[in-house]
Design a protein around this motif. Structure first.
Motif, short mmCIF file in Angstrom:
data_model
loop_
_atom_site.label_atom_id
_atom_site.label_comp_id
_atom_site.label_asym_id
_atom_site.label_seq_id
_atom_site.Cartn_x
_atom_site.Cartn_y
_atom_site.Cartn_z
N ILE A 5 0.86 -1.19 0.00
CA ILE A 5 0.00 0.00 0.00
C ILE A 5 0.89 1.23 0.00
O ILE A 5 1.85 1.31 0.78
N ASN A 54 -9.19 1.87 1.95
CA ASN A 54 -10.18 0.92 1.43
C ASN A 54 -11.08 1.53 0.36
O ASN A 54 -11.96 0.85 -0.15
N VAL A 66 -2.75 0.46 -4.24
CA VAL A 66 -2.81 -0.82 -3.53
C VAL A 66 -2.39 -1.92 -4.48
O VAL A 66 -3.02 -2.13 -5.53
N ARG A 80 -10.98 -3.45 -3.17
CA ARG A 80 -11.73 -3.87 -1.98
C ARG A 80 -11.73 -5.39 -1.81
O ARG A 80 -11.90 -5.89 -0.71
N LYS A 82 -9.12 -7.06 -2.17
CA LYS A 82 -7.82 -7.33 -1.57
C LYS A 82 -7.74 -6.90 -0.11
O LYS A 82 -6.80 -7.27 0.60
N ILE A 83 -8.72 -6.10 0.34
CA ILE A 83 -8.69 -5.53 1.69
C ILE A 83 -9.98 -5.87 2.42
O ILE A 83 -11.07 -5.53 1.98
N MET A 85 -12.20 -5.47 6.04
CA MET A 85 -12.29 -4.58 7.19
C MET A 85 -13.15 -5.20 8.29
O MET A 85 -14.20 -5.78 8.01
N PRO A 159 -8.40 -12.03 1.79
CA PRO A 159 -7.81 -10.74 1.45
C PRO A 159 -6.30 -10.76 1.70
O PRO A 159 -5.78 -11.60 2.43
N ASP A 160 -5.61 -9.82 1.09
CA ASP A 160 -4.18 -9.67 1.33
C ASP A 160 -3.92 -8.76 2.53
O ASP A 160 -2.85 -8.78 3.13
N VAL A 161 -4.93 -7.92 2.85
CA VAL A 161 -4.81 -6.96 3.94
C VAL A 161 -6.07 -7.02 4.80
O VAL A 161 -7.18 -7.11 4.26
N ILE A 163 -7.92 -4.73 7.78
CA ILE A 163 -7.92 -3.50 8.56
C ILE A 163 -8.86 -3.69 9.75
O ILE A 163 -10.04 -4.01 9.57
N THR A 193 -1.17 -8.90 5.70
CA THR A 193 -0.81 -7.59 6.23
C THR A 193 -1.96 -7.09 7.11
O THR A 193 -3.12 -7.16 6.71
#
Length: 279
Positions: A5, A54, A66, A80, A82-83, A85, A159-161, A163, A193
């Motif tokens: 990111i 995001n 990203v 989104r 990939k991330i 929440m 996801p890769d990330v 939050i 991550t």
């Protein structure tokens, strides 16, 4: 290492006529597999930063990238994916009548075949130790259990990330530790991550890197030992210190000789135990 990111000179206002910006010239790189804790007092820009990453809000200026994809209308839905929440109140995320239905919801929306979906739901619940609650209604779970289900729903989408936006703030200490332990295990296993937006300094102390926000700007950025060893600066900002650092300050005030370097909770216990044996 190439960042997963990248934020470059990001600015944002919630209203055009606001005198103060929510984010001002924020530049930041987040790297694959790290746990970045973002701390700061209320209104410092922590949650705004998360929403910017995001794509929930669009910066008034600056760039967000990203995994090589610039944040724009064309890429926002791919980003989104990939991330994931996890928010403060898990009840706001539940849509299924049972735990397993809730975890399956996102997979259904992505058109995952039923046989694969059942396997992924089972594996995701196993990762957060909630298999025994698969047929339960989410509303009947404890706060910590609800957050673990919310995490399972995110993890199911690979996801890769991840939050965590104040995801532990409504939990008791036991529930908070359950969630932190779960995230640590998933991160270690899948090299995900993690970005943790938090008021909980002890949670931040478990991160690999800490970012301090102040009035919409990046105030400090470094390893936990670099951030929390400057205790007085954080106290003057209205922030707390990890328990081991508070204990060290109290012991020093009592005239005891304590190490000057930053100590995690594990290291503090080891030092106290060693000191007791040497007496």
């Amino acid at each position: 290492m190439k960042p997963i990111i990248e934020l470059s000179k990001v600015n944002f206002k919630y209203q055009e006529d606001d005198e103060r910006q929510a984010l001002t010239d924020v530049s930041l790189n987040v790297y694959e597999g790290e746990w970045l804790a973002v701390i700061g007092h209320n209104g410092s820009g922590k949650s705004t930063l998360a929403k910017t990453i995001n794509g929930l809000i669009v910066p008034s200026s600056g760039d967000v990238v990203v995994e090589g994809l610039p944040m724009n209308e064309e890429n926002v839905w791919n980003i989104r994916k990939k991330i994931g929440m996890v928010f403060q109140n898990p009840d706001n995320q539940f849509v299924g009548s049972t735990v397993e239905d809730d975890v399956a919801f996102g997979l259904e929306n992505h058109g995952i075949p039923r046989e694969d979906m059942l396997r992924i739901v089972k594996e995701s619940l196993e990762k957060v130790r909630m298999t025994d609650f698969a047929k339960k209604e989410p509303v009947r779970l404890s706060g910590g259990q609800k957050q673990r289900v919310a995490i399972a729903g995110v993890v199911a989408l690979s996801p890769d990330v991840i939050i965590l936006d104040e995801a532990t703030s409504m939990l008791d200490p036991e529930g908070r530790m359950e969630v932190i332990k779960t995230i640590q295990e998933i991160r270690d296993e899948k090299n995900i991550t993690v970005i943790s937006i938090t008021h909980d300094i002890d949670e931040a102390a478990n991160a690999t890197r800490v970012l301090v926000m102040r009035e919409g700007r990046v105030f400090k950025d470094g390893l936990p030992e670099e951030i929390f060893s400057a205790g007085q600066d954080l106290i003057e900002m209205g922030l707390d210190l990890p328990f081991p650092e508070k204990l060290k300050m109290e012991m020093r005030a009592q005239g005891m000789d304590v190490p000057a370097d930053y100590m995690s909770e594990e290291r503090m216990v080891e030092w106290l135990w060693t000191s007791a044996l040497n007496k």
